[in-house]
Design an enzyme around this catalytic site. Structure first.
Site, PDB file in Angstrom:
ATOM      1  N   ASP A 152       0.865  -1.184   0.000  1.00 49.01           N
ATOM      2  CA  ASP A 152       0.000   0.000   0.000  1.00 49.01           C
ATOM      3  C   ASP A 152       0.896   1.226   0.000  1.00 49.01           C
ATOM      4  O   ASP A 152       2.128   1.104  -0.093  1.00 49.01           O
ATOM      5  CB  ASP A 152      -0.957  -0.019   1.213  1.00 49.01           C
ATOM      6  CG  ASP A 152      -2.301   0.617   0.868  1.00 49.01           C
ATOM      7  OD1 ASP A 152      -2.304   1.793   0.472  1.00 49.01           O
ATOM      8  OD2 ASP A 152      -3.332  -0.068   0.973  1.00 49.01           O
TER       9      ASP A 152
ATOM     10  N   HIS B 243      -3.068   2.968  -4.547  1.00 50.50           N
ATOM     11  CA  HIS B 243      -2.420   2.534  -3.297  1.00 50.50           C
ATOM     12  C   HIS B 243      -0.966   2.105  -3.523  1.00 50.50           C
ATOM     13  O   HIS B 243      -0.476   1.173  -2.877  1.00 50.50           O
ATOM     14  CB  HIS B 243      -3.201   1.367  -2.669  1.00 50.50           C
ATOM     15  CG  HIS B 243      -4.541   1.775  -2.120  1.00 50.50           C
ATOM     16  ND1 HIS B 243      -4.705   2.273  -0.863  1.00 50.50           N
ATOM     17  CD2 HIS B 243      -5.774   1.764  -2.687  1.00 50.50           C
ATOM     18  CE1 HIS B 243      -6.005   2.548  -0.650  1.00 50.50           C
ATOM     19  NE2 HIS B 243      -6.670   2.254  -1.752  1.00 50.50           N
TER      20      HIS B 243
ATOM     21  N   GLU C 113     -10.088   1.992  -5.228  1.00 53.16           N
ATOM     22  CA  GLU C 113      -9.818   3.404  -4.921  1.00 53.16           C
ATOM     23  C   GLU C 113      -8.671   3.994  -5.753  1.00 53.16           C
ATOM     24  O   GLU C 113      -7.741   4.574  -5.204  1.00 53.16           O
ATOM     25  CB  GLU C 113      -9.507   3.552  -3.427  1.00 53.16           C
ATOM     26  CG  GLU C 113     -10.661   3.127  -2.544  1.00 53.16           C
ATOM     27  CD  GLU C 113     -10.353   3.209  -1.055  1.00 53.16           C
ATOM     28  OE1 GLU C 113     -11.234   3.600  -0.302  1.00 53.16           O
ATOM     29  OE2 GLU C 113      -9.208   2.866  -0.645  1.00 53.16           O
TER      30      GLU C 113
HETATM   31  C1  ACM Z   1     -10.950  -1.034   0.491  1.00 52.89           C
HETATM   32  O1  ACM Z   1     -11.436  -0.968   1.629  1.00 52.89           O
HETATM   33  N1  ACM Z   1     -10.420   0.051  -0.058  1.00 52.89           N
HETATM   34  C2  ACM Z   1     -10.938  -2.269  -0.256  1.00 52.89           C
END
Ligand code: ACM
Length: 640
Positions: free
Chosen positions: A200, A274, A351
Site C-alpha cells: 500500500d 495505493h 480506490e
Molecule cells: C478497500 O477498503 N479500499 C478495499
C-alpha cells in the site's frame, strides 16, 4: 473434611456440566448433549488413524495438551487396537461433507471422524472449546483436576468454503511471529483463509528478488504516531526508520505453518492505486515521474463527500499507459505465484485516484490506440492486462469490486467491499464472489461510540456484524464462495490493539461463515442474538485465559440524541445486550450503581458539561465509564 469438600465439588461440577447449554462458536450443525462427563486420564492416549496429516493434528493437540495440563500425552499412529482417550480417524463415510466432522464424547472416550484431514482438525478445534477454559492458558495449569468434557454427539460442516480474515500488514508491519499468532487465534474459530494485504502507500512488505528496491526503499518510512491522514509529511533527508518486510524464507515459513493448520494465504498486491511505496522505489512506473516517498499516513487523498469523486494531491498510481508497468508486474507476480501455493492472487484494484491520468498525454494516447472511451475503460484495460499476467502464472485473479468498472476481466473473481451490490452484479455475470461488505465486515471500524473508542471514521457494532449474510436475497448460494472480514491497520499500531479490534466481531463473522443459514433471516433458531452474546461472554473468559485482548464495547450504552424546542437536548440510552442497568450523572462525578438508573429519555440540564454513564449487571460494573461532553451531544442533536 477435605474429602467431603472434594466430593461436593465434583457433584457440583458434574451437575453444572450437564445443565450448561453449548458455548461453541461457531455453532455446529447439530449437537446432542447427554448426561455425563468424560474426564481425561493423567496420561491421555491419542490414536491418529488414517494418514500423516492426522498424526500431525494429533501431535499438535498432544503438544498443546501436555504443555498446558502437564500430562505426558502420547500419540499412537495408525493404531485402533490400543485403548485411547481420543481417537482421530479418517473414514470414507461420504455422508460427511467437505471439511465436516463427527465428534462423540462418551464413556469410552472421544472420537473425531472425518473423511478429510481438515475435518479432523476442525473437530479438534471443537474439542478444545468443550474443554475447560484453562486449556487456553499460555502457561501450565497445575495442579488442575478438572479436564472434563461433557458427553455429546456433534455433526458439523461449514456453510462456506471461503472463510477469510484480511490483515493489512502495510499500514503497520506485523512480524512473522505476530502473523502466526493471529493465525493461531482465528483458526480456533474455523477460519480457513488469511488474506495478507502486502502493499500500500505506507509500505511494500514482500521481498521481490528481481526488484530489490521494492523492499530496500518501499518497506521503510519515517515514523509517526497519531491519527492517520493527519500525520506530518517526511522532512527532507529524514531517516526512514519504521517498517519491515517478509523475505522469501519468511513467506515459506508462514505458508507451511498455515497449511499445517488448513489455512490458505491469499497474497494481495494492490495496484494500480495505493502504490506510493512501489513508486518511491521505482518512480518511472508512474504517469508523473518525480520524487516519491513512502507515506507515513499524511494526507494526499481527498474525499470531498457529497457524491463527489475522490482525488489525489499526489499521484499514487501505477501508470496504465506505461509498458514498463506491465514488465514490473510480470516480475512481481512471477515471484508471488512461486511463493504462495493458493490458487488465487489478489490484485487490489480499489480506490484508484485517476485525476493524474486525466491530464496524462501517455494515457490519452493509450485511449486513442485502444479505443477506450473513458477512465473506467482505461482502468479496466489495466485490470485485464494484470489478469493475463496472473493467469499466465497458473493463478486466478481476484480484486476489489472496482474491477467491475469499465468491464470486468474475463476470469476474475470479485471481493465485494462497497456493500454487496458489486458482488451481486459479478455473480449475475457468472463470476465468483467473496462478500466482504464494509458495513458488516470491516473490523477497523469502531466497535462502539467514538467518544470512547479510538477514533476511526465509521463504526460497526457486534450486533450488525452478526446480521451479515453473504448471500443476498435472490442470489444462488452456489455463486458465492464465502465471505471475509477485513482488518485495515491505519490505526492499529500493535498486536494488543489488533486483538481488540478483531474480538468479538470475528466471532460473529466466524459463525456467519460456518454455521447453517438461519431458518429465518433474523431471530431464527441459529441466529439468536442473546444466545450468541451469552456464548461470546464465555469466549471472553477463554480469551482472558489465553491472554488475548478483546473489546468490551458491547457492554457500553448506545446514545441516541435529539432536540426538543430549539435548545434542549434529549438523550435516549440503550444497550446492545440484555440485562444491563445504566447509571448516569450530569454533575461531573463518576456514577456507580448507587446513582440514578436510566429508565426513560433524559433531558440534559441547561448548564451541564458532561453526561457520564456506566453499565452494571448484578451490581458489578461491566461497561466502561463513558464521559460524553455535552458539546458533543449538542452537535449530534443539531443544536448550534
Ligand atoms: C478497500 O477498503 N479500499 C478495499
Amino acid at each position: 473434611m477435605k474429602k467431603i469438600l472434594f466430593a461436593v465439588c465434583v457433584v457440583f461440577i458434574s451437575a453444572d456440566s450437564f445443565s450448561q447449554p453449548s458455548q461453541l462458536i461457531p455453532q455446529p450443525v447439530s449437537e446432542i448433549r447427554e448426561n455425563g462427563i468424560y474426564t481425561l486420564s493423567n496420561n491421555p492416549v491419542i490414536s491418529a488413524i488414517g494418514n500423516p496429516d492426522i498424526e500431525r493434528i494429533g501431535q499438535q493437540f498432544a503438544h498443546h495438551m501436555s504443555f498446558v495440563t502437564g500430562y505426558g500425552t502420547t500419540v499412537i499412529h495408525m493404531s485402533s487396537t490400543v485403548k485411547s482417550d481420543i481417537i482421530l480417524a479418517l473414514s470414507d463415510d461420504e455422508s460427511i461433507p467437505k471439511e465436516g466432522y463427527r465428534l462423540k464424547v462418551a464413556t469410552n472416550g472421544i472420537t473425531i471422524t472425518a473423511n478429510e484431514a481438515a475435518g479432523v482438525f476442525y473437530g479438534v478445534q471443537t474439542l478444545l472449546q468443550l474443554l475447560p477454559k484453562q486449556i487456553e492458558s499460555k502457561t501450565a495449569v497445575k495442579p488442575f483436576d478438572g479436564w472434563n468434557i461433557p458427553f455429546v454427539t456433534i455433526e458439523d460442516h461449514p456453510r462456506f468454503g471461503w472463510r477469510g480474515l484480511m490483515l493489512d500488514v502495510s499500514r503497520h508491519f506485523f512480524t512473522v511471529a505476530e502473523v502466526k499468532d493471529f493465525r493461531d487465534q482465528i483458526v480456533k474459530y474455523k477460519f480457513n483463509l488469511l488474506h495478507l494485504h502486502l502493499t500500500d502507500d505506507q509500505g511494500w512488505r514482500l521481498q521481490i528478488k528481481s526488484l530489490p528496491k521494492l523492499t530496500e526503499v518501499g518497506a521503510w518510512r519515517v515514523e509517526r504516531t497519531g491519527n492517520f491522514g493527519t500525520l506530518s509529511k517526511p522532512k527532507p533527508g529524514e531517516p526512514t526508520t519504521y517498517g519491515g518486510f517478509y523475505t522469501h524464507d519468511d513467506i515459506k515459513e508462514l505458508v507451511k505453518y498455515a497449511a499445517d493448520r488448513f489455512v490458505n494465504i491469499l497474497p494481495e498486491i494492490d495496484v494500480p492505486g495505493h502504490s506510493l511505496a512501489a513508486l518511491a522505489a521505482y518512480p518511472e512506473l508512474s504517469c508523473t515521474p518525480g520524487e516519491y516517498y513512502v507515506s507515513p499516513g499524511d494526507r494526499f487523498m481527498i474525499w470531498p463527500g457529497g457524491g463527489q469523486h475522490f482525488y489525489g494531491t499526489l499521484d499514487n498510481t501505477i501508470c496504465p499507459a506505461n509498458e514498463k508497468a506491465y514488465e514490473f508486474l510480470d516480475k512481481v507476480f512471477t515471484e508471488v505465484a512461486e511463493l504462495f501455493p493458493f490458487g488465487y492472487i489478489h490484485m487490489g484494484g480499489d480506490e484508484t485516484a485517476r485525476n493524474f491520468w486525466e491530464k496524462s498525454e501517455q494515457v490519452k494516447a493509450l485511449m486513442q490506440k485502444e479505443k477506450l472511451k473513458d477512465l473506467d475503460e482505461v482502468q479496466s484495460y489495466f485490470v485485464k492486462r494484470v489478469e493475463k499476467i496472473i493467469n499466465s502464472k497458473g493463478k486466478k485473479m481476484i480484486g476489489w469490486d472496482e474491477i467491475l468498472q469499465g468491464g470486468i476481466a474475463p476470469n476474475a473473481a470479485v471481493m465485494s467491499w462497497r456493500g454487496m451490490k458489486g458482488g451481486v452484479e459479478a455473480a449475475k455475470q457468472g463470476h465468483e464472489v467473496v462478500m466482504s461488505p464494509a458495513d458488516f465486515a470491516y473490523l477497523d471500524y469502531m466497535q462502539g461510540d467514538g467518544v470512547i473508542e479510538p477514533p476511526v471514521y465509521a463504526s460497526l457494532r457486534l450486533k450488525k456484524a452478526y446480521q451479515f449474510d453473504p448471500v443476498p436475497e435472490g442470489i444462488d448460494e452456489k455463486l458465492i464462495k464465502g465471505g471475509q472480514a477485513n482488518l485495515w491497520t491505519e490505526q492499529v499500531y500493535n498486536t494488543r490493539h489488533l486483538q481488540y479490534m478483531i474480538w468479538p466481531r470475528a466471532f460473529a463473522i466466524a459463525e456467519v461463515l460456518w454455521s447453517p443459514k438461519p431458518a429465518r433471516p433474523s431471530g431464527g433458531e441459529k441466529r439468536n442474538w442473546s444466545n450468541f452474546t451469552s456464548r461470546v461472554e464465555s469466549h471472553f473468559d477463554r480469551l482472558e485465559a489465553a491472554g488475548v485482548k478483546y473489546s468490551p464495547a458491547m457492554y457500553d450504552p448506545i446514545f441516541e440524541v435529539s432536540k426538543k424546542d430549539t435548545a434542549t437536548i434529549i438523550v435516549k440510552l440503550s444497550t446492545e445486550i440484555d440485562g444491563l442497568a445504566i447509571h448516569y450523572s450530569f454533575d461531573n462525578s463518576f456514577p456507580d450503581n448507587f446513582y440514578p438508573e436510566y429508565t426513560s429519555p433524559l433531558t440534559v440540564p441547561k448548564d451541564a458539561s458532561f453526561l457520564k454513564v456506566i453499565t452494571y449487571r448484578n451490581n458489578k460494573p461491566v461497561g466502561r465509564m463513558m464521559v460524553m461532553p455535552i458539546a458533543e451531544l449538542k452537535k449530534r442533536a443539531g443544536i448550534k
